[in-house]
Design a protein around this motif. Sequence first.
Motif, mmCIF file in Angstrom:
data_model
loop_
_atom_site.group_PDB
_atom_site.id
_atom_site.type_symbol
_atom_site.label_atom_id
_atom_site.label_comp_id
_atom_site.label_asym_id
_atom_site.label_seq_id
_atom_site.Cartn_x
_atom_site.Cartn_y
_atom_site.Cartn_z
ATOM 1 N N LYS A 184 52.803 16.400 43.401
ATOM 2 C CA LYS A 184 53.665 17.637 43.987
ATOM 3 C C LYS A 184 52.826 18.597 44.772
ATOM 4 N N TRP A 185 51.369 18.656 44.550
ATOM 5 C CA TRP A 185 50.536 19.350 45.399
ATOM 6 C C TRP A 185 50.441 18.849 46.754
ATOM 7 N N GLU A 188 53.662 19.997 48.472
ATOM 8 C CA GLU A 188 53.539 21.386 48.882
ATOM 9 C C GLU A 188 52.908 21.620 50.110
ATOM 10 N N ILE A 224 60.127 14.358 43.344
ATOM 11 C CA ILE A 224 59.293 15.374 43.740
ATOM 12 C C ILE A 224 59.914 15.843 45.028
#
Length: 446
Positions: A184-185, A188, A224
């Motif tokens: 997820k990071w 992002e 995601i």
Amino acid sequence: MKIAIVSLGCPKNQVDADVFCRALLADGHETVADPAQADAIIVNTCGFIQSAKEEAIENILLACGYKQQNPGLKVIVTGCLAERYKGEIAREMPEVDAVVGIGSNKALPEILRRVCSEGTGQVESYGPKTDMPLGGRRVISTPRHYAYLKIAEGCNNRCHYCAIPLIRGPLRSRPLEDCVAEAKWLAEEGVRELIVVAQDPTAYGEDWGKPGAVCELLDQLNAIEGLRWIRVLYAYPERITDAFIAAMQRNEKVVPYLDLPIQHCNDEILRNMNRRGGRKEIEDAIARLRAAIPDLTLRTTLIAGFPGETEEQYAELCDFVRTVEFDRLGCFAYSPEENTVAARMENQLDDETKQRRADHIMEIQAEISARKQAERVGRTLECICDGIDEESGMYLLRSKGDCPEIDGCVLTPGDVPLETGAFYNVTVTDSDTYDLYGYVENKVEE
């Protein structure tokens, strides 16, 4: 302090370097690309096979060579070679300031402070292998639109030719929630293509008593937001279950691409390698994958000249390559690695025979790859743009069947500006053994 990091070997090793690089930045240091401008050089080595060891030693000596212009320069060696040979590097290369095993990677900021203290002398640090961080927040050293996600470390397969368990230890799977959080990071941060890596991703979760956990992981990664492609690097034939195939089918972000490192096809050779299953299991896995997943790109790795390999067994391998017709294939001459079972076997083949056999298999594959590439001419493929090649002025794109740093590219003219990391539909007009050529039809709407 200005630090140059030279990372060699596989993507898993690069992830390790990215993790300790972030720790060094957090400690107040900065990184530089040019070793000549550095106050310290960290060489993150590979030590898997002989050629990798030679490359690592060459880079260590090159790093030490900068001390002639900068006597205060510190050289630190870490990674697989440092873990595998420990005291030998320190003894034979006194110009190296520190030798750091993989279990001490997280201590690199402190080790750097130690080597910079007057009168410290050469530093050696070898923590338990289990102390090495498996992942987490890190520097993203790849182009921002793709990144590697390491989901496990070590291996329990115990193949007789392989030193990985000696270097990296047994299988240690990361908690699923940690993998998902890192993914997820990365999304992002702008990552569009996530490449799942481990020594054997299909073994993920077996050390928890949960074989097949990679299927649940793919389900969660697929959800995601921001990710468009998910690529799994390495899948062992004996672990290609119906559940794994179903996970690839139902998760639309998982691209139809797999690397099956089968190493050989002859049953006796496979037993001597301590591989699970034989030719029948390999062929069954390939058949089920191809039947279930349209446009699947299959890559594999082979070893030629394993101890005791007869001319008949080698001929069987050549016929197997011709029959199966992998899309991509790499064949390596067997390299005897210290402290492995295979290195102690009788009937070792001479280097010339091993290399001749490996080269011949690559010649067979080159014809297959060229034909398969030609079959893609006229098709329109969804591709991701990796940027422009300054030398040729052409854009370098990749289809779902092209893994970065391993496979070829789809090249298009540079007269129409393209956005790095964006997706485009490209119509293929020409091909060669490794690359495709075409023109952009349109940008893919997302």
